[in-house]
Write a protein that holds these residues in place. Structure first.
Motif, PDB file in Angstrom:
ATOM      1  N   SER A  19     -25.875  -1.268  -6.491  1.00 20.07           N
ATOM      2  CA  SER A  19     -24.394  -1.027  -5.160  1.00 20.07           C
ATOM      3  C   SER A  19     -25.164  -1.098  -4.455  1.00 20.07           C
ATOM      4  O   SER A  19     -24.482  -1.937  -3.815  1.00 20.07           O
ATOM      5  N   ASP A  60     -18.837  -3.311  -9.435  1.00 26.87           N
ATOM      6  CA  ASP A  60     -19.762  -2.335  -9.591  1.00 26.87           C
ATOM      7  C   ASP A  60     -19.738  -1.078 -10.534  1.00 26.87           C
ATOM      8  O   ASP A  60     -18.344  -0.853 -11.644  1.00 26.87           O
ATOM      9  N   THR A  61     -20.735  -0.818 -10.941  1.00 32.98           N
ATOM     10  CA  THR A  61     -20.301   0.958 -12.264  1.00 32.98           C
ATOM     11  C   THR A  61     -20.519   2.114 -11.130  1.00 32.98           C
ATOM     12  O   THR A  61     -21.296   2.004 -10.057  1.00 32.98           O
ATOM     13  N   GLU A  65     -24.385   3.485 -15.626  1.00 35.37           N
ATOM     14  CA  GLU A  65     -25.349   2.803 -16.673  1.00 35.37           C
ATOM     15  C   GLU A  65     -25.663   4.082 -16.856  1.00 35.37           C
ATOM     16  O   GLU A  65     -27.155   3.413 -17.719  1.00 35.37           O
TER      17      GLU A  65
HETATM   18 MG    MG Z   1     -25.015   2.256  -8.047  1.00 35.58          MG
END
Ligand code: MG
Ligand code: GDP
Length: 168
Positions: A19, A60-61, A65
């Motif tokens: 991020s 982005d996650t 994850e």
């Molecule tokens: Mg992140």
């Protein structure tokens, strides 16, 4: 002329700096406690590459994850990939191969770069350069060492991927 848009997915274990890298590249900022609060799936940045206008959409996650719960929508239509690990986190290095397989299962073979982040913390390194080289070579990926914190090499990651995509 036509603008080319590229979806780039950024995967790797939690806390390696994914991020932060997206935020650094698209917004030019770095914070120690960046959390995904922006409420969108991706940030974008436009660059010129080989005389073409390229719009990079960096996905982005939101921390999924860490639970191995990234959805298919995240990967759908991705044209390039960053496999990221941290210099100070050996598990994240050892997970790179399985991240590559996950991306390939969803996206097939797409231009991919391995990023070793947090090289500003090299004195606390949990990996040695030879084994990182061997991994990159065995996976057939370019390796780029970055410090998102010090803004070292971050631009090169995305310029490399854009260039590779334009060649395909
Ligand atoms: Mg992140
Ligand atoms: P993500 O879970 O992979 O998205 O990781 P984050 O972007 O949330 O980063 C996790 C932590 O690592 C945060 O505290 C960041 O500030 C820090 N971080 C990210 N990149 C670097 C870097 O290059 N060097 C250092 N020292 N810290 C970093």
């Amino acid at each position: 002329d036509l603008e080319i848009a590229l979806k780039v997915v950024i995967v790797g274990n939690g806390a390696v700096g994914k991020s932060s890298m997206i935020q650094r590249y698209c917004r030019g900022t770095f914070t120690r406690d960046y959390k995904k609060t922006i409420g969108v799936d991706f940030l974008e940045r436009q660059i010129e590459c080989n005389g073409e206008d390229v719009r990079l959409m960096l996905w982005d996650t939101a921390g999924q994850e860490e639970f191995d719960a990234i959805t298919k929508a995240y990967y759908r239509g991705a044209q390039a990939c960053v496999l990221a690990f941290s210099t100070t986190d050996r598990d994240s290095f050892e997970a790179i191969h399985s991240w590559k397989i996950k991306v390939e299962d969803e996206c097939g073979k797409i231009p991919t770069v391995i990023v070793q982040n947090k090289v500003d913390l090299i004195e606390r390194s949990q990996v040695n350069p030879q084994e990182v080289d061997i991994l990159a070579r065995s996976l057939g990926c370019k390796l780029i060492c970055t410090s998102v914190k010090d803004d070292v090499n971050v631009n090169n990651v995305f310029r490399y991927l854009a260039t590779r995509c334009l060649k395909e």
